[in-house]
Design a protein around this motif. Structure first.
Motif, short mmCIF file in Angstrom:
data_model
loop_
_atom_site.label_atom_id
_atom_site.label_comp_id
_atom_site.label_asym_id
_atom_site.label_seq_id
_atom_site.Cartn_x
_atom_site.Cartn_y
_atom_site.Cartn_z
N LEU A 62 41.09 -34.07 28.78
CA LEU A 62 39.84 -34.70 29.21
C LEU A 62 39.57 -35.97 28.41
O LEU A 62 39.17 -37.00 28.96
N GLU A 63 39.82 -35.91 27.11
CA GLU A 63 39.57 -37.07 26.25
C GLU A 63 40.65 -38.14 26.40
O GLU A 63 40.35 -39.33 26.51
N ARG A 64 41.92 -37.72 26.43
CA ARG A 64 43.03 -38.67 26.40
C ARG A 64 43.33 -39.27 27.77
O ARG A 64 43.61 -40.46 27.89
N VAL A 65 43.25 -38.44 28.83
CA VAL A 65 43.63 -38.90 30.18
C VAL A 65 42.41 -39.37 30.95
O VAL A 65 42.41 -40.46 31.53
N ALA A 66 41.34 -38.55 30.98
CA ALA A 66 40.15 -38.92 31.76
C ALA A 66 39.24 -39.89 31.01
O ALA A 66 38.36 -40.50 31.61
N ALA B 202 50.87 -31.01 40.76
CA ALA B 202 50.85 -32.46 40.88
C ALA B 202 49.45 -33.02 41.04
O ALA B 202 49.24 -34.24 40.94
N GLY B 203 48.46 -32.16 41.28
CA GLY B 203 47.09 -32.63 41.44
C GLY B 203 46.82 -33.19 42.82
O GLY B 203 47.59 -32.99 43.76
N LEU B 204 45.70 -33.89 42.96
CA LEU B 204 45.31 -34.45 44.24
C LEU B 204 46.24 -35.59 44.62
O LEU B 204 46.61 -36.42 43.78
N SER B 205 46.59 -35.64 45.89
CA SER B 205 47.39 -36.78 46.38
C SER B 205 46.50 -38.02 46.43
O SER B 205 45.26 -37.91 46.49
N ALA C 171 42.67 -33.90 34.73
CA ALA C 171 41.95 -34.94 33.99
C ALA C 171 42.14 -36.30 34.64
O ALA C 171 41.20 -37.11 34.71
N ARG C 172 43.35 -36.58 35.12
CA ARG C 172 43.59 -37.84 35.84
C ARG C 172 42.66 -37.97 37.04
O ARG C 172 42.01 -39.01 37.25
N ASP C 173 42.57 -36.89 37.84
CA ASP C 173 41.75 -36.93 39.05
C ASP C 173 40.27 -36.97 38.73
O ASP C 173 39.50 -37.70 39.37
N VAL C 174 39.85 -36.20 37.72
CA VAL C 174 38.44 -36.22 37.32
C VAL C 174 38.05 -37.61 36.82
O VAL C 174 36.98 -38.13 37.16
N GLY C 175 38.93 -38.23 36.04
CA GLY C 175 38.65 -39.58 35.57
C GLY C 175 38.45 -40.56 36.72
O GLY C 175 37.52 -41.39 36.71
N ALA C 176 39.32 -40.45 37.74
CA ALA C 176 39.20 -41.35 38.90
C ALA C 176 37.92 -41.09 39.68
O ALA C 176 37.26 -42.02 40.15
#
Length: 406
Positions: free
Chosen positions: A90-94, A341-344, A370-375
């Protein structure tokens, strides 16, 4: 040969160490352990796959575990490591500092799995196929298996079945096991399948080996039942050996119980990557219309059976790719439970364009979550809730239940 101390656990189940040669990722090593070995370069990273443990972690688990159990640590010591994986992502990616609710432990640290797959060993018995080398590691027992799978494991060890793999799916609710035989000749397996049903298996199917994955080719019923009923917290739903359902139904049930307390309710709800539609069925009393989107024919078949059995007439299953969700329009709530892989990109774009009031995001990979939440946060959402869930004790895997709101 390098000697060094492991610093922390990172995604993928590796221990991370900083050495004079650079960062090394160590398979099977725990934080704080002193290890020795010769790391090798792979895809631009140094890996040490079989370290010699010079100073073990004081809480290293002393009993035998299968090779899939890549976190051999006393259970109470596993939970803070997994919670740290989620908070670090959450901290590093998002790039977010949102607080996490405490991790929810598995109701059972051992004997929790109701699904498993094994290779047949050429010398008899069952084996675990190592992912990298494809070598077979023969197993005498698997302490992660719930009953009645432990019974099925003991039975199959003694049966010289002419197949490549066996797959098991059990039900804690019914106390039964389904068996999948992968490879071999289906005609030649009909008589053994009937004998296995007499031995106590609920049903047996044959599956054609496929490079696309298990049960991606032809599937032929051989004997007995094809589905069982399992309890997932507040729901009873069908499971089969042929398509995915959560392997720890007790932990999944706890997550479902909490999930239904988080959402507001409304007119329309959509579940993407729905599987057999557990969230759709769970939330159907809270919404006028619920749409479950899933690409697996077998999962949709099971979901429709459950919908009819439960009388959830406002739930509609669509067999389609989640990437085409834009054709369905806008919803008050969108539930997503994607693969690792998470959300497309298409699903992320759909969510940003239609802007549902709430997004219930369940993930099995903290980094892609975390990638998707950040976006989504950059698109105007806020992370209203997040809690790690322990579904797979003694492995590095961790689940996340989260809610985003506008």
């Amino acid at each position: 040969m390098l000697t060094f101390r492991v610093e922390k656990l990172v995604p993928g189940g590796y221990g991370l160490a900083r050495t004079e040669r650079g960062v090394v990722l160590v398979k099977g090593a725990l934080p704080g352990e002193l290890v020795r070995g010769e790391p090798k370069w792979k895809k631009g990273t140094l890996f040490l796959e079989a370290p010699e443990i010079l100073e073990p972690h004081p809480a290293r688990y002393p009993e035998p575990l299968p090779p899939s159990a890549d976190l051999p640590l006393a259970y109470e010591a596993q939970l803070p490591l997994k919670e740290a994986l989620v908070s670090d992502a959450l901290e590093r990616v998002a790039k977010l500092e949102a607080p996490l609710a405490p991790i929810h432990p598995s109701p059972r640290p051992l004997a929790y799995r109701t699904a498993a797959q094994y290779a047949r060993h050429p010398l008899g018995g069952l084996a675990y196929r190592l992912p990298e080398s494809r070598e077979l590691h023969r197993l005498e027992e698997d302490p992660l298996l719930a009953e009645p799978l432990a019974w099925a494991f003991d039975v199959l060890k003694l049966w010289p079945l002419p197949v490549e793999e066996v797959a098991l799916r059990g039900s804690l609710l019914e106390g039964k096991v389904l068996l999948g035989l992968v490879g071999g000749v289906p005609e030649a397996l009909k008589r053994p399948a009937k004998a296995l049903v007499k031995e106590g298996f609920a049903g047996v199917v044959w599956a054609e080996p496929s490079p696309k994955g298990r049960f991606r080719g032809r599937v032929t019923p051989l004997a007995g039942e094809r589905t069982l009923l399992e309890a997932f917290g507040p729901l009873k739903a069908t499971v089969s050996v042929e398509s995915f359902s959560q392997v720890n139904p007790l932990a999944a049930g706890d997550l479902l119980e909490e999930a239904r307390t988080l959402v507001l309710g409304g007119r329309r709800a959509l579940e993407l990557y729905a599987g057999s539609g557990l969230f759709s069925l769970l939330l159907s009393p809270r919404y006028e219309e619920v749409v479950a989107v899933e690409i697996s024919k077998e999962a949709v078949r099971r979901g429709e059976m459950d919908r009819n059995r439960l009388g959830a007439d406002n739930v509609r299953f669509l067999r389609m790719d989640a990437r085409k969700a834009e054709a369905l329009g806008a919803f008050d709530l969108v539930v997503v439970d994607p693969p690792r892989a998470g959300l497309s990109p298409e699903v992320r774009a759909y969510l940003k364009e239609t802007r549902p009031r709430e997004i219930l995001y369940v993930s099995c990979d903290p980094a892609t979550w975390a990638r998707d939440v950040g976006a989504l946060v950059q698109g105007g959402y806020r992370l209203a809730f997040a809690r790690p869930y322990e579904f797979l004790p003694f492995t590095h895997h961790v689940e996340v239940l989260s809610l985003l709101r506008l």
